[in-house]
Design a protein around this motif. Sequence first.
Motif, PDB file in Angstrom:
ATOM      1  N   ARG A 112       0.760  -1.228   0.022  1.00 22.89           N
ATOM      2  CA  ARG A 112       0.072  -0.036   0.005  1.00 22.89           C
ATOM      3  C   ARG A 112       1.019   1.315   0.031  1.00 22.89           C
ATOM      4  O   ARG A 112       0.447   2.272  -0.562  1.00 22.89           O
ATOM      5  N   ALA A 113       1.929   1.386   0.658  1.00 25.22           N
ATOM      6  CA  ALA A 113       2.892   2.463   0.821  1.00 25.22           C
ATOM      7  C   ALA A 113       3.411   2.566  -0.406  1.00 25.22           C
ATOM      8  O   ALA A 113       3.730   3.663  -1.141  1.00 25.22           O
ATOM      9  N   LEU A 114       3.911   1.435  -1.142  1.00 28.03           N
ATOM     10  CA  LEU A 114       4.446   1.463  -2.686  1.00 28.03           C
ATOM     11  C   LEU A 114       3.196   2.396  -3.402  1.00 28.03           C
ATOM     12  O   LEU A 114       3.585   3.092  -4.231  1.00 28.03           O
ATOM     13  N   ALA A 115       2.225   1.795  -3.203  1.00 33.39           N
ATOM     14  CA  ALA A 115       0.944   2.294  -4.160  1.00 33.39           C
ATOM     15  C   ALA A 115       1.115   3.923  -4.055  1.00 33.39           C
ATOM     16  O   ALA A 115       0.934   4.575  -4.954  1.00 33.39           O
ATOM     17  N   ASP A 116       1.098   4.326  -2.650  1.00 38.13           N
ATOM     18  CA  ASP A 116       0.825   5.539  -2.449  1.00 38.13           C
ATOM     19  C   ASP A 116       2.038   6.394  -2.982  1.00 38.13           C
ATOM     20  O   ASP A 116       1.907   7.698  -3.659  1.00 38.13           O
ATOM     21  N   ARG A 117       3.096   5.913  -2.990  1.00 35.41           N
ATOM     22  CA  ARG A 117       4.624   6.500  -3.621  1.00 35.41           C
ATOM     23  C   ARG A 117       4.283   6.617  -5.021  1.00 35.41           C
ATOM     24  O   ARG A 117       4.687   7.937  -5.693  1.00 35.41           O
ATOM     25  N   LEU A 118       3.693   5.569  -5.636  1.00 32.04           N
ATOM     26  CA  LEU A 118       3.575   5.739  -7.319  1.00 32.04           C
ATOM     27  C   LEU A 118       2.626   6.646  -7.658  1.00 32.04           C
ATOM     28  O   LEU A 118       2.432   7.405  -8.518  1.00 32.04           O
ATOM     29  N   GLN A 119       1.410   6.630  -6.744  1.00 28.45           N
ATOM     30  CA  GLN A 119       0.214   7.643  -7.186  1.00 28.45           C
ATOM     31  C   GLN A 119       1.060   9.209  -6.935  1.00 28.45           C
ATOM     32  O   GLN A 119       0.634   9.899  -7.978  1.00 28.45           O
ATOM     33  N   ARG A 120       1.921   9.462  -6.074  1.00 26.77           N
ATOM     34  CA  ARG A 120       2.386  10.813  -6.064  1.00 26.77           C
ATOM     35  C   ARG A 120       3.343  10.841  -7.139  1.00 26.77           C
ATOM     36  O   ARG A 120       3.197  11.989  -7.851  1.00 26.77           O
ATOM     37  N   LEU A 121       3.883   9.681  -7.870  1.00 25.38           N
ATOM     38  CA  LEU A 121       4.949   9.977  -8.843  1.00 25.38           C
ATOM     39  C   LEU A 121       4.218  10.184 -10.130  1.00 25.38           C
ATOM     40  O   LEU A 121       4.589  10.961 -10.969  1.00 25.38           O
ATOM     41  N   THR A 122       3.092   9.325 -10.395  1.00 24.34           N
ATOM     42  CA  THR A 122       2.283   9.496 -11.547  1.00 24.34           C
ATOM     43  C   THR A 122       1.049  10.467 -11.437  1.00 24.34           C
ATOM     44  O   THR A 122       0.647  10.750 -12.576  1.00 24.34           O
ATOM     45  N   GLY A 123       0.824  10.860 -10.521  1.00 26.40           N
ATOM     46  CA  GLY A 123      -0.363  11.985 -10.247  1.00 26.40           C
ATOM     47  C   GLY A 123      -1.716  11.396 -10.654  1.00 26.40           C
ATOM     48  O   GLY A 123      -2.507  11.944 -10.874  1.00 26.40           O
ATOM     49  N   ARG A 124      -1.646   9.876 -10.569  1.00 27.18           N
ATOM     50  CA  ARG A 124      -2.886   9.264 -10.831  1.00 27.18           C
ATOM     51  C   ARG A 124      -3.347   8.335  -9.402  1.00 27.18           C
ATOM     52  O   ARG A 124      -2.375   8.147  -8.973  1.00 27.18           O
ATOM     53  N   SER A 125      -4.683   8.182  -9.328  1.00 31.17           N
ATOM     54  CA  SER A 125      -5.002   7.491  -8.493  1.00 31.17           C
ATOM     55  C   SER A 125      -5.334   5.991  -8.931  1.00 31.17           C
ATOM     56  O   SER A 125      -5.561   5.763  -9.925  1.00 31.17           O
ATOM     57  N   LEU A 126      -5.214   4.929  -8.028  1.00 30.80           N
ATOM     58  CA  LEU A 126      -5.381   3.483  -8.295  1.00 30.80           C
ATOM     59  C   LEU A 126      -6.877   3.344  -8.691  1.00 30.80           C
ATOM     60  O   LEU A 126      -7.963   3.593  -7.787  1.00 30.80           O
ATOM     61  N   ARG A 127      -7.017   2.887  -9.812  1.00 28.90           N
ATOM     62  CA  ARG A 127      -8.428   2.656 -10.120  1.00 28.90           C
ATOM     63  C   ARG A 127      -8.775   1.147 -10.417  1.00 28.90           C
ATOM     64  O   ARG A 127      -7.688   0.596 -10.930  1.00 28.90           O
ATOM     65  N   ARG A 128      -9.939   0.830 -10.232  1.00 24.60           N
ATOM     66  CA  ARG A 128     -10.189  -0.673 -10.135  1.00 24.60           C
ATOM     67  C   ARG A 128      -9.872  -1.261 -11.348  1.00 24.60           C
ATOM     68  O   ARG A 128      -9.427  -2.378 -11.648  1.00 24.60           O
ATOM     69  N   GLY A 129     -10.679  -0.449 -12.386  1.00 26.63           N
ATOM     70  CA  GLY A 129     -10.260  -1.160 -13.803  1.00 26.63           C
ATOM     71  C   GLY A 129      -9.069  -1.295 -14.359  1.00 26.63           C
ATOM     72  O   GLY A 129      -8.733  -2.211 -14.851  1.00 26.63           O
ATOM     73  N   ALA A 130      -8.145  -0.364 -13.866  1.00 25.92           N
ATOM     74  CA  ALA A 130      -7.008  -0.244 -14.534  1.00 25.92           C
ATOM     75  C   ALA A 130      -6.138  -1.546 -13.747  1.00 25.92           C
ATOM     76  O   ALA A 130      -5.394  -2.266 -14.466  1.00 25.92           O
ATOM     77  N   LEU A 131      -6.364  -1.590 -12.550  1.00 24.48           N
ATOM     78  CA  LEU A 131      -5.743  -2.712 -11.552  1.00 24.48           C
ATOM     79  C   LEU A 131      -6.183  -4.190 -12.355  1.00 24.48           C
ATOM     80  O   LEU A 131      -5.289  -5.114 -12.496  1.00 24.48           O
ATOM     81  N   ARG A 132      -7.519  -4.421 -12.530  1.00 34.51           N
ATOM     82  CA  ARG A 132      -7.865  -5.646 -13.000  1.00 34.51           C
ATOM     83  C   ARG A 132      -7.418  -5.746 -14.477  1.00 34.51           C
ATOM     84  O   ARG A 132      -6.895  -6.900 -14.558  1.00 34.51           O
TER      85      ARG A 132
END
Length: 419
Positions: free
Chosen positions: A180-200
Motif C-alpha cells: 500500500r505504501a508503494l502504491a501511495d508513492r507511485l500515485q505521487r509519482l504519476t499523479g494518478r489514483s489507483l482505479r479498479r478497472g486499471a488494476l484488473r
Amino acid sequence: MTSSDHRHLLPLERVASDAEVATAFSVAARVTLGQLAAAPGRPAAMAPFDSLLGESWRLDELRRAGRPIVGVLCNFAPEELILALGAVPLRLDLGQSDAARAGGRVLPADVCPAIKCIVGAELAQLPYYREAQLLVVPTACDGKKKLARVLGDSREVFVLELPVRKGGPRSPAAWVEQVRALADRLQRLTGRSLRRGALREAIELLNRRTAVARRLNELRWQRPGALSGADALLVFQATFVADPAWWVEKAEALLRELEARPAATGDRRVRLLLTGSPVLFPDFRLLQIVEAAGATIVADETCAGTERLHHPVVVDEWTTPAMLRAVADKALLPCTCPCFVSSDDRIDRLLELARVSGAQGVLHHTLRLCQLYDLELPAVSAAARQRELPLLNIYTEHGAEDAAVIQNRVEAFVEMLQQ
Ligand code: SF4
Ligand code: SF4
C-alpha cells in the motif's frame, strides 16, 4: 528515500572510465546474442527478443510514451500495481563484468557481483538507470539493503521491507501495508489514483503472460531440444524490460513455431535443472558452456527465469482492496528467494520441477560471495541426494577468467550423467 533522509552522505564518485561501461555492456549483449543466433536451427521467432535486448532497448518507445519509469530490483514490487498507476516497470538486475568492475571500485571487495553490477550500472548511467525516476529496492539480503542506502543518496529510492518469514504471524498484514505504501508513492509519482478497472486490466495482462510462460516451459519439458536453456532464459529475461502485451504476442509466435516443428527423435542430450543465484543477461556463459558440453537446461528454479513468471495473481473478488492483497500475495508467497528463514518451499519446488521436467541432474549456480545461496547449498544437496539426483555446484563471477575451470567441471558432470 532521498539524500535528505541522511546526515552522512555516501556519494558515488564517478570517474571518466565509467562512461565506457555503457559501450562495454552493449558490446557484451551483442556478442552473447550473436553467439546464440549462430546455433543451427534456432527459431526465427527469437529475432524480436534479440532485437529488444541488443538494439532497441525500447528506449524510443518509452520516451515517446512519456510514462514515468520505475526501476525495480528482484521480483518483489508488484508490476501489476506499477502498470495500473500508469508507470513502466523495468527490472534492472544485470550480469556484466565491466559494470561489476566499476561497482567494485567504490564497494568493498567482499560484496557479491550482483550488487557490484547494479552500482556499476548506476555509476555508468546505463540507459534504463538514467531514465528511471524511482528505484524500488527490496531488503532481500544485506547487499540489497545497503544498496538502497548507497543509491538513495543520489536518487529517489523506495525501500520495500520484506518479512523474514513469509508465514510469520505479523507478515501478511505488514507486507500488504508495504505494498500500500508503494502504491501511495507511485500515485505521487504519476499523479494518478489507483482505479479498479486499471488494476484488473494489469492483473489480467500479466496473468496472460504467466500462462504463455507456463506453456513455453511445458514445451521445454516435452521436447528438450526445441529451445536451448539460454534462449529460454533470454525470452524470460526479455520480460524485465518488454511491454507485457508485446511479450505475450512474440512469445506466442515462438510457441507456434516450436509446436509446428516435428519432434526430434533420438535426442540424447542430458537434461539439467538450473537453480541458485540468477544467471543474468548478458553473462550467459554458464548456459552456453552447458549446451556445448552436450546438455540442455530443461527447467530452472531461478528468480530471473521461471520463478519470475510462473505464478498467476489469484483474485477472490474484483474489488480494489482484494486485488491489492492478491498482487501482494503473488509477489511474496510463491517466491523461493533464499532471503527468508526457511528454504523448505524452495527445495520442494526444485524437486517438483526436476520431476516434471525429467531432469537427470541439478546445476546449482552460486554467485561468489552470495551467502544466501551458499548457506542453503547443504540442504539442497541433501534433498537432491535423497532423490538420487546428482548435483553440481558452480561458483561464478562475471569475467572470462573462470571459464576454463567451469567448462572442465561441467563437462565432467555431463559425461558422468551420460554414462
Ligand atoms: S535471488 Fe533473491 S535477492 Fe537475489 S536477485 Fe533474486 S530475488 Fe533478488
Ligand atoms: S547474489 Fe546473493 S548476495 Fe548478491 S544480491 Fe543476490 S541474494 Fe544478495
